[in-house]
Design an enzyme around this catalytic site. Sequence first.
Site, PDB file in Angstrom:
ATOM      1  N   SER A 142      17.604  22.603  -5.277  1.00 21.45           N
ATOM      2  CA  SER A 142      17.170  21.526  -6.182  1.00 21.45           C
ATOM      3  C   SER A 142      17.947  21.618  -7.479  1.00 21.45           C
ATOM      4  CB  SER A 142      15.676  21.686  -6.475  1.00 21.45           C
ATOM      5  OG  SER A 142      15.280  20.826  -7.518  1.00 21.45           O
ATOM      6  N   TYR A 155       8.428  27.071  -8.178  1.00 18.04           N
ATOM      7  CA  TYR A 155       9.441  26.203  -7.579  1.00 18.04           C
ATOM      8  C   TYR A 155      10.859  26.526  -8.077  1.00 18.04           C
ATOM      9  CZ  TYR A 155      11.361  21.862  -5.664  1.00 18.04           C
ATOM     10  OH  TYR A 155      12.086  20.936  -4.956  1.00 18.04           O
TER      11      TYR A 155
HETATM   12  N1  LIG Z   1      12.190  14.523  -3.871  1.00 15.35           N
HETATM   13  C1  LIG Z   1      12.732  15.211  -4.844  1.00 15.35           C
HETATM   14  O1  LIG Z   1      12.740  14.763  -6.016  1.00 15.35           O
HETATM   15  C2  LIG Z   1      13.423  16.540  -4.550  1.00 15.35           C
HETATM   16  C3  LIG Z   1      14.296  17.057  -5.513  1.00 15.35           C
HETATM   17  C4  LIG Z   1      14.916  18.270  -5.271  1.00 15.35           C
HETATM   18  C5  LIG Z   1      14.704  18.959  -4.100  1.00 15.35           C
HETATM   19  N2  LIG Z   1      13.849  18.432  -3.172  1.00 15.35           N
HETATM   20  C6  LIG Z   1      13.645  19.223  -1.938  1.00 15.35           C
HETATM   21  O2  LIG Z   1      13.971  18.427  -0.824  1.00 15.35           O
HETATM   22  C7  LIG Z   1      13.213  18.849   0.316  1.00 15.35           C
HETATM   23  C8  LIG Z   1      12.585  17.635   0.972  1.00 15.35           C
HETATM   24  O3  LIG Z   1      11.670  17.050   0.062  1.00 15.35           O
HETATM   25  P1  LIG Z   1      11.361  15.491   0.044  1.00 15.35           P
HETATM   26  O4  LIG Z   1      11.657  15.013  -1.309  1.00 15.35           O
HETATM   27  O5  LIG Z   1      11.982  14.821   1.197  1.00 15.35           O
HETATM   28  O6  LIG Z   1       9.748  15.571   0.159  1.00 15.35           O
HETATM   29  P2  LIG Z   1       8.713  14.831   1.156  1.00 15.35           P
HETATM   30  O7  LIG Z   1       9.038  13.400   1.286  1.00 15.35           O
HETATM   31  O8  LIG Z   1       7.370  15.227   0.660  1.00 15.35           O
HETATM   32  O9  LIG Z   1       9.012  15.557   2.555  1.00 15.35           O
HETATM   33  C9  LIG Z   1       8.701  16.926   2.730  1.00 15.35           C
HETATM   34  C10 LIG Z   1       8.853  17.274   4.198  1.00 15.35           C
HETATM   35  O10 LIG Z   1       8.538  18.675   4.346  1.00 15.35           O
HETATM   36  C11 LIG Z   1       7.548  18.798   5.366  1.00 15.35           C
HETATM   37  N3  LIG Z   1       6.668  19.932   5.100  1.00 15.35           N
HETATM   38  C12 LIG Z   1       5.964  20.162   3.961  1.00 15.35           C
HETATM   39  N4  LIG Z   1       5.184  21.249   4.128  1.00 15.35           N
HETATM   40  C13 LIG Z   1       5.424  21.701   5.393  1.00 15.35           C
HETATM   41  C14 LIG Z   1       4.901  22.775   6.165  1.00 15.35           C
HETATM   42  N5  LIG Z   1       3.959  23.608   5.668  1.00 15.35           N
HETATM   43  N6  LIG Z   1       5.367  22.955   7.428  1.00 15.35           N
HETATM   44  C15 LIG Z   1       6.275  22.114   7.943  1.00 15.35           C
HETATM   45  N7  LIG Z   1       6.807  21.075   7.275  1.00 15.35           N
HETATM   46  C16 LIG Z   1       6.373  20.871   6.008  1.00 15.35           C
HETATM   47  C17 LIG Z   1       6.775  17.483   5.340  1.00 15.35           C
HETATM   48  O11 LIG Z   1       6.217  17.211   6.633  1.00 15.35           O
HETATM   49  P3  LIG Z   1       4.670  17.312   7.055  1.00 15.35           P
HETATM   50  O12 LIG Z   1       3.851  16.971   5.846  1.00 15.35           O
HETATM   51  O13 LIG Z   1       4.557  16.327   8.167  1.00 15.35           O
HETATM   52  O14 LIG Z   1       4.512  18.724   7.500  1.00 15.35           O
HETATM   53  C18 LIG Z   1       7.895  16.489   5.069  1.00 15.35           C
HETATM   54  O15 LIG Z   1       8.539  16.146   6.258  1.00 15.35           O
HETATM   55  C19 LIG Z   1      12.219  19.889  -0.205  1.00 15.35           C
HETATM   56  O16 LIG Z   1      12.685  21.187   0.087  1.00 15.35           O
HETATM   57  C20 LIG Z   1      12.201  19.645  -1.704  1.00 15.35           C
HETATM   58  O17 LIG Z   1      11.868  20.801  -2.414  1.00 15.35           O
HETATM   59  C21 LIG Z   1      13.199  17.240  -3.371  1.00 15.35           C
END
Ligand SMILES: NC(=O)c1ccc[n+]([C@@H]2O[C@H](COP(=O)([O-])OP(=O)(O)OC[C@H]3O[C@@H](n4cnc5c(N)ncnc54)[C@H](OP(=O)(O)O)[C@@H]3O)[C@@H](O)[C@H]2O)c1
Length: 264
Positions: A142, A155
């Site tokens: 991130s 985080y």
């Molecule tokens: N969005 C942002 O602003 C941002 C910025 C920087 C980095 N990131 C990183 O990008 C990655 C993806 O995030 P996103 O933004 O796409 O968030 P998101 O839309 O909330 O998606 C998160 C995904 O992770 C899965 N997940 C969460 N907890 C889990 C668990 N215990 N076991 C298995 N799967 C799990 C969720 O699926 P289920 O709920 O179906 O399990 C979902 O598919 C993360 O690592 C996040 O830290 C995001």
Amino acid sequence: MTTARPTALVTGASAGIGAAFAELLAQEGHDLILVARRAERLNELAERLTKQHGATCTVLTADLTDPGAPDELMASIRERGLTVDVLINNAGMSGSSAFADTPWSELAGEIQLMITAVTQLAHLVVPDMLARGHGRIINLSSLAAFAPPGESLLYTGIKTYVLGMSQALDMELKPHGVHVTALCPGFTHSEFHDVMGTREAASHLPSIMWQRPEAVAREGWTAVNRGKPVCVPGMFNKVASHAMRPVPFRAQYVLGRNLNPFKN
Ligand SMILES: NC(=O)c1ccc[n+]([C@@H]2O[C@H](COP(=O)([O-])OP(=O)(O)OC[C@H]3O[C@@H](n4cnc5c(N)ncnc54)[C@H](OP(=O)(O)O)[C@@H]3O)[C@@H](O)[C@H]2O)c1
């Protein structure tokens, strides 16, 4: 057994950046192993990707906060005769309550999900990648890894670990055809802020700070294929990460690789 189409394992494929990776990799001719907790979401995505892109999709539901999940996933993958050519270590979330008020089980779950499972899944797929002389691993870090640490939040530390671990792994594996990239997005439209409970505050941030998950996935995929160990997608995030960190990543990587007195 290697199929004609390479196979990509995407964790957290039920939403956001993971779903965008699944779509992109299916378009680019991969079969998919889709992992998350919500089976219905994964099944819908699998059906669509098969119809639109001819991808064979395997849905494996798993809660990656469970310490047994990575081994169980790999056992299911091997039972099906599949091998993993591409690993997208994407599943993640951020807790938002104060450290002292959060039960240990929740903190341990965050560490398990975004540190231990990420590291273990890489460890499970790397031997086959090395044997084939080819592999691609993207670990979701991130922009937070470059930002000043947030008070009470794990985080920042977790994503800093992912950044450092990915670079170390890339140094070790790239000479053998396995590229590893830490993908470091900034604010990305997804369910992340709904899960974290910060949607209202996030909605006031200017649009220049936001990216679509498709753009993040595309830039990450290009970066790993070009052998870039760190990818900060989007112009705003690139400028922000450089502003927050005076020594450029590339120079750090070269220095780290060449000045290590403990190298064998
Ligand atoms: N969005 C942002 O602003 C941002 C910025 C920087 C980095 N990131 C990183 O990008 C990655 C993806 O995030 P996103 O933004 O796409 O968030 P998101 O839309 O909330 O998606 C998160 C995904 O992770 C899965 N997940 C969460 N907890 C889990 C668990 N215990 N076991 C298995 N799967 C799990 C969720 O699926 P289920 O709920 O179906 O399990 C979902 O598919 C993360 O690592 C996040 O830290 C995001």
